[in-house]
Design a protein around this motif. Sequence first.
Motif: not given
Length: 318
Positions: A22-29, A55-74
Amino acid sequence: SMDVKRTHYGSRLSYRPHYRFTLQGDWEREEIERTATGPSLDDLNDPFWHLPAQEHKSSYKFSLIARPLGTQKLRLNLSYRYLTSDDPSYNTSLKSGHQGFAGATLTLADRAGMTANIQVIREKNNRSERSLFHDSATLNRYRLSRQLDSENATVGVWLIPHPSLQVNLRYGFLHSRTEQGVLFGNDHYPDYVIQDENAEFEQTVHTAEFSSVWHVSKQVSLLGEARLTRSASRFDPSFAFQPLEYYGIGSTAVDSTVLRQLSELQILQTAYKVGVDWKFKDEWKCSARYTFDRYEDLEGAVLDGTVQSYLLSLTRAW
């Protein structure tokens, strides 16, 4: 008085190219508006708060969530975050920052598992300014930059050797290093202020922890915890040997060689906790805790001591 108005915006976008990733991008201001603010004035009765009106604050976040075994075990979690502020409010606020995170969780047959993660932080602020009155009519301004480098990591293991017993082991590491401009002295008299542009503060913490929970019955549970923490810190300014005028009385020679020795600390903390939880009926629970902490100053005996605490609570949930 000062009124503050904060407005928050945010968005999130997720994409799943494969059921294991799963690829995920977040933007907050965040937008901050303040009243009763203004620049420093050549007036001892300055009526303004020395903070930015906007004052203006910004946050940019990129995430990768992986389940290499296809289950929640890893489960793997990787992320990068970039932060920025157009006008930082305080000396310790960031102008720009980078945060990286990597974590992994492994579960084995519901009887054992482990977690591990590491975080790296880099922040800087070159927009900070400090104002001091040189005399009743003159205001001097000093530019003070700041840079923070921080790393922390944890590793944990949990075991369930028996359905009624769980054991946990954990190790944590924290390191941070700050370089910041610092003013020594005051500026009411000529030559009675020293500006160190790169004063350094560094701290390191190691923590090892063991804990367990034993469910004696459906109503009674016993818990125990032991923790060992070793921490070290030092403040290391680096201004050169120089004369310093002291309130018009005379001058004396000063340097920074002794400040590190005076500020250096090494503390060893040993902590123990025991407790019991008793559930009676369906909605009531009584809990008791006893905690003992011992502090040992490895540089001397000034900070040696012990702390004991007792807690008794009664809760009801419905």
